[in-house]
Design a protein around this motif. Structure first.
Motif, PDB file in Angstrom:
ATOM      1  N   ALA A 156       0.834  -1.209   0.000  1.00  0.00           N
ATOM      2  CA  ALA A 156       0.000   0.000   0.000  1.00  0.00           C
ATOM      3  C   ALA A 156       0.866   1.256   0.000  1.00  0.00           C
ATOM      4  CB  ALA A 156      -0.921  -0.014   1.213  1.00  0.00           C
ATOM      5  N   THR A 157       1.920   1.240   0.804  1.00  0.00           N
ATOM      6  CA  THR A 157       2.825   2.388   0.846  1.00  0.00           C
ATOM      7  C   THR A 157       3.501   2.595  -0.499  1.00  0.00           C
ATOM      8  OG1 THR A 157       3.238   2.029   3.203  1.00  0.00           O
ATOM      9  CG2 THR A 157       4.840   3.366   2.000  1.00  0.00           C
ATOM     10  N   GLY A 158       3.940   1.510  -1.112  1.00  0.00           N
ATOM     11  CA  GLY A 158       4.587   1.614  -2.410  1.00  0.00           C
ATOM     12  C   GLY A 158       3.663   2.144  -3.486  1.00  0.00           C
ATOM     13  N   ALA A 159       2.417   1.688  -3.465  1.00  0.00           N
ATOM     14  CA  ALA A 159       1.460   2.142  -4.470  1.00  0.00           C
ATOM     15  C   ALA A 159       1.204   3.642  -4.354  1.00  0.00           C
ATOM     16  CB  ALA A 159       0.157   1.365  -4.324  1.00  0.00           C
ATOM     17  N   VAL A 160       1.065   4.139  -3.118  1.00  0.00           N
ATOM     18  CA  VAL A 160       0.805   5.569  -2.908  1.00  0.00           C
ATOM     19  C   VAL A 160       2.051   6.392  -3.210  1.00  0.00           C
ATOM     20  CG1 VAL A 160       0.211   7.296  -1.169  1.00  0.00           C
ATOM     21  CG2 VAL A 160      -1.014   5.118  -1.222  1.00  0.00           C
ATOM     22  N   ALA A 161       3.216   5.928  -2.745  1.00  0.00           N
ATOM     23  CA  ALA A 161       4.452   6.685  -2.944  1.00  0.00           C
ATOM     24  C   ALA A 161       4.800   6.829  -4.418  1.00  0.00           C
ATOM     25  CB  ALA A 161       5.599   6.011  -2.196  1.00  0.00           C
ATOM     26  N   THR A 162       4.464   5.822  -5.224  1.00  0.00           N
ATOM     27  CA  THR A 162       4.754   5.891  -6.654  1.00  0.00           C
ATOM     28  C   THR A 162       4.016   7.044  -7.330  1.00  0.00           C
ATOM     29  OG1 THR A 162       5.104   3.489  -6.692  1.00  0.00           O
ATOM     30  CG2 THR A 162       4.713   4.561  -8.810  1.00  0.00           C
ATOM     31  N   GLY A 171      11.019  -8.333  -4.419  1.00  0.00           N
ATOM     32  CA  GLY A 171       9.638  -8.422  -4.876  1.00  0.00           C
ATOM     33  C   GLY A 171       8.961  -7.066  -4.937  1.00  0.00           C
ATOM     34  N   LEU A 172       9.241  -6.215  -3.948  1.00  0.00           N
ATOM     35  CA  LEU A 172       8.668  -4.869  -3.951  1.00  0.00           C
ATOM     36  C   LEU A 172       9.184  -4.042  -5.122  1.00  0.00           C
ATOM     37  CD1 LEU A 172       8.786  -3.997  -0.143  1.00  0.00           C
ATOM     38  CD2 LEU A 172       6.736  -4.335  -1.540  1.00  0.00           C
ATOM     39  N   ILE A 173      10.459  -4.172  -5.448  1.00  0.00           N
ATOM     40  CA  ILE A 173      11.010  -3.450  -6.597  1.00  0.00           C
ATOM     41  C   ILE A 173      10.277  -3.847  -7.877  1.00  0.00           C
ATOM     42  CG2 ILE A 173      13.029  -3.195  -8.086  1.00  0.00           C
ATOM     43  CD1 ILE A 173      14.797  -3.288  -5.660  1.00  0.00           C
ATOM     44  N   VAL A 174      10.089  -5.141  -8.065  1.00  0.00           N
ATOM     45  CA  VAL A 174       9.413  -5.628  -9.277  1.00  0.00           C
ATOM     46  C   VAL A 174       7.972  -5.132  -9.335  1.00  0.00           C
ATOM     47  CG1 VAL A 174       8.633  -7.691 -10.500  1.00  0.00           C
ATOM     48  CG2 VAL A 174      10.914  -7.641  -9.445  1.00  0.00           C
ATOM     49  N   ILE A 175       7.251  -5.251  -8.215  1.00  0.00           N
ATOM     50  CA  ILE A 175       5.852  -4.826  -8.196  1.00  0.00           C
ATOM     51  C   ILE A 175       5.743  -3.319  -8.406  1.00  0.00           C
ATOM     52  CG2 ILE A 175       3.797  -4.628  -6.735  1.00  0.00           C
ATOM     53  CD1 ILE A 175       4.629  -7.291  -5.456  1.00  0.00           C
ATOM     54  N   ASN A 176       6.614  -2.555  -7.759  1.00  0.00           N
ATOM     55  CA  ASN A 176       6.597  -1.101  -7.933  1.00  0.00           C
ATOM     56  C   ASN A 176       6.915  -0.705  -9.367  1.00  0.00           C
ATOM     57  OD1 ASN A 176       6.008  -0.625  -5.213  1.00  0.00           O
ATOM     58  ND2 ASN A 176       8.169  -0.549  -4.639  1.00  0.00           N
ATOM     59  N   LEU A 177       7.844  -1.423  -9.987  1.00  0.00           N
ATOM     60  CA  LEU A 177       8.197  -1.129 -11.380  1.00  0.00           C
ATOM     61  C   LEU A 177       7.012  -1.383 -12.303  1.00  0.00           C
ATOM     62  CD1 LEU A 177      10.289  -0.352 -13.502  1.00  0.00           C
ATOM     63  CD2 LEU A 177      11.042  -2.755 -13.531  1.00  0.00           C
ATOM     64  N   VAL A 178       6.345  -2.506 -12.108  1.00  0.00           N
ATOM     65  CA  VAL A 178       5.171  -2.812 -12.935  1.00  0.00           C
ATOM     66  C   VAL A 178       4.079  -1.762 -12.722  1.00  0.00           C
ATOM     67  CG1 VAL A 178       3.318  -4.487 -13.317  1.00  0.00           C
ATOM     68  CG2 VAL A 178       5.677  -5.279 -13.007  1.00  0.00           C
ATOM     69  N   TRP A 179       3.860  -1.390 -11.462  1.00  0.00           N
ATOM     70  CA  TRP A 179       2.851  -0.380 -11.144  1.00  0.00           C
ATOM     71  C   TRP A 179       3.204   0.971 -11.778  1.00  0.00           C
ATOM     72  CZ3 TRP A 179      -1.836   0.721 -10.055  1.00  0.00           C
ATOM     73  CH2 TRP A 179      -2.219   1.879  -9.377  1.00  0.00           C
ATOM     74  N   ALA A 180       4.486   1.344 -11.720  1.00  0.00           N
ATOM     75  CA  ALA A 180       4.915   2.618 -12.307  1.00  0.00           C
ATOM     76  C   ALA A 180       4.747   2.611 -13.822  1.00  0.00           C
ATOM     77  CB  ALA A 180       6.366   2.896 -11.927  1.00  0.00           C
ATOM     78  N   LEU A 181       5.112   1.506 -14.461  1.00  0.00           N
ATOM     79  CA  LEU A 181       4.946   1.403 -15.915  1.00  0.00           C
ATOM     80  C   LEU A 181       3.486   1.542 -16.324  1.00  0.00           C
ATOM     81  CD1 LEU A 181       7.430  -1.531 -16.650  1.00  0.00           C
ATOM     82  CD2 LEU A 181       7.683   0.844 -17.408  1.00  0.00           C
ATOM     83  N   PHE A 182       2.609   1.070 -15.474  1.00  0.00           N
ATOM     84  CA  PHE A 182       1.181   1.101 -15.795  1.00  0.00           C
ATOM     85  C   PHE A 182       0.551   2.466 -15.529  1.00  0.00           C
ATOM     86  CE2 PHE A 182      -3.209   0.636 -14.197  1.00  0.00           C
ATOM     87  CZ  PHE A 182      -3.822   0.175 -15.355  1.00  0.00           C
TER      88      PHE A 182
END
Length: 377
Positions: free
Chosen positions: A213-219, A293-304
């Motif tokens: 959740a923090t990663g999604a908001v921070a992105t 895992g967080l790096i990968v998920i954050n990268l995918v989220w940022a690309l999207f």
């Protein structure tokens, strides 16, 4: 050595739950044919797997050997090979295997085999233990012939395993131990392997939910965009090390994972160092897996989700691959800190379950005296 009336040697693999049982079940599929081929003389073998916590309440090798002997005498087994993922100690040395030719018993400590190619090493150790026990042995009165120890080739392949001291009155008559820095490292890696640290990812659901959740908001935050772009690579590395270190420390403290020896002997202090080092490595590997895992998920989220024009208007920098990677890296550090704090919502048992194998959790409970009424006699 007993041999079944049908001419088949019955070998029981008595395995602790979890990893030892999995290893025993896999090797049992091919063990009868391999043993028959190596033994020759028309010998046949029947291999049974019995999964039960025979180490419950004790890590004393003589006690465990007596339990194995009692368990085997109650069944129609010719040889019993016990597998445990607990590290066993005797006379300041870490035990690899104990054997009793008189009773047809072997006790194998899997951590002594290390963490690499564990299935193959365990199978070879079991094969050579069984072949050594099933072979002709002189009685004590005749002078036990040990000039050619049954695990000689095994010990040669897996140096630094060598012959160890057996105490008076013990069930075992032959012992192999590991020693020295290489032996310590082998057991340490084996303990971490037995704990399966990658399970930390799925075991800390609340902590991971907080991190995601923090990663999604921070992105989506423009301040985060600016900070990630302004930070140099060394500072990003420091942020990564600091966040992972914080998670490791928090999990160890909050989960009461640090072992404090109540004994003052050098052997007890050595065991405490071994257990605590394995704890740090287990939690550390799990935390690093979470971080990647967080790096990968954050990268995918940022690309999207990110828009190039919006990003460029806020930061003055075009959104290229480097910006995506830097942002995902920095956000993973921020999210890891949130995950460390979120782990405080987990119960202590959940943290231990995500960090240790079943046997290791039971051993630590025993050492803390939390279940003294459950000790086996």
């Amino acid at each position: 050595m007993r041999v079944s009336s049908q001419g088949v040697t019955v070998v029981a693999l008595l395995a602790d739950p979890d990893a030892p049982t999995d290893i025993a079940q896999r090797m049992a599929r091919i063990l009868p044919d391999r043993l028959a081929e190596k033994a020759g003389q028309g010998r046949r073998f029947d291999v049974k797997v019995v999964s039960e916590p025979f180490t419950s309440g004790s890590e004393d090798p003589p006690t465990l050997m007596r339990r194995i002997m009692d368990r085997g005498s109650a069944e129609d087994w010719d040889i019993v090979v016990a597998l445990t993922d607990l590290p066993l100690h005797s006379h300041g040395r870490k035990i690899a295997v104990d054997l009793s030719h008189e009773h047809g018993l072997a006790l194998l400590s899997l951590p002594s085999l290390g963490g690499l190619r564990l299935q193959t090493r365990a199978r070879r150790a079991v094969e050579e233990a069984v072949l050594g026990l099933v072979g002709p042995q002189a009685t004590a009165a005749e002078g036990l012939a040990r000039s050619q120890p049954p695990l000689g080739s095994f010990a040669g392949r897996l140096a630094p395993i060598h012959r160890g001291q057996v105490g008076d009155g013990e069930t075992a008559d032959l012992r192999y131990v590991v020693s020295g820095p290489r032996g310590y490292l082998r057991v340490l890696v084996g303990m971490v392997r037995a704990n399966r640290p990658w399970r930390l990812v799925s075991g800390l659901s609340k902590a991971l939910a907080a991190a995601l959740a923090t990663g999604a908001v921070a992105t989506l935050d423009s301040t985060t965009w600016s900070l990630s772009g302004a930070l140099s690579a060394p500072r990003l590395v420091i942020a990564m090390v600091g966040s992972v270190g914080l998670m490791i420390g928090w999990l160890i403290v909050d989960g009461v994972l640090w072992h404090r020896s109540t004994e003052g002997s050098p052997e007890a202090r050595q065991r405490a160092r071994l257990y605590n080092t394995s704890t740090v490595l287990t939690v550390g590997i799990g935390a690093l897996v979470c971080y990647v895992g967080l790096i990968v998920i954050n990268l995918v989220w940022a690309l999207f989700i990110l828009n190039d024009r919006v990003f460029a208007s806020m930061t003055g920098t075009p959104l290229h691959a480097t910006e995506y990677l830097t942002l995902s890296w920095f956000v993973a550090s921020v999210a890891t800190v949130a995950g460390a704090l979120g782990s405080g919502l987990e119960s202590d048992e959940a943290i231990r379950a995500a960090t240790y194998s079943t046997r290791e959790r039971e051993r630590r409970q025993m050492l803390r005296g939390d279940h003294g009424d459950q000790l086996m006699t």
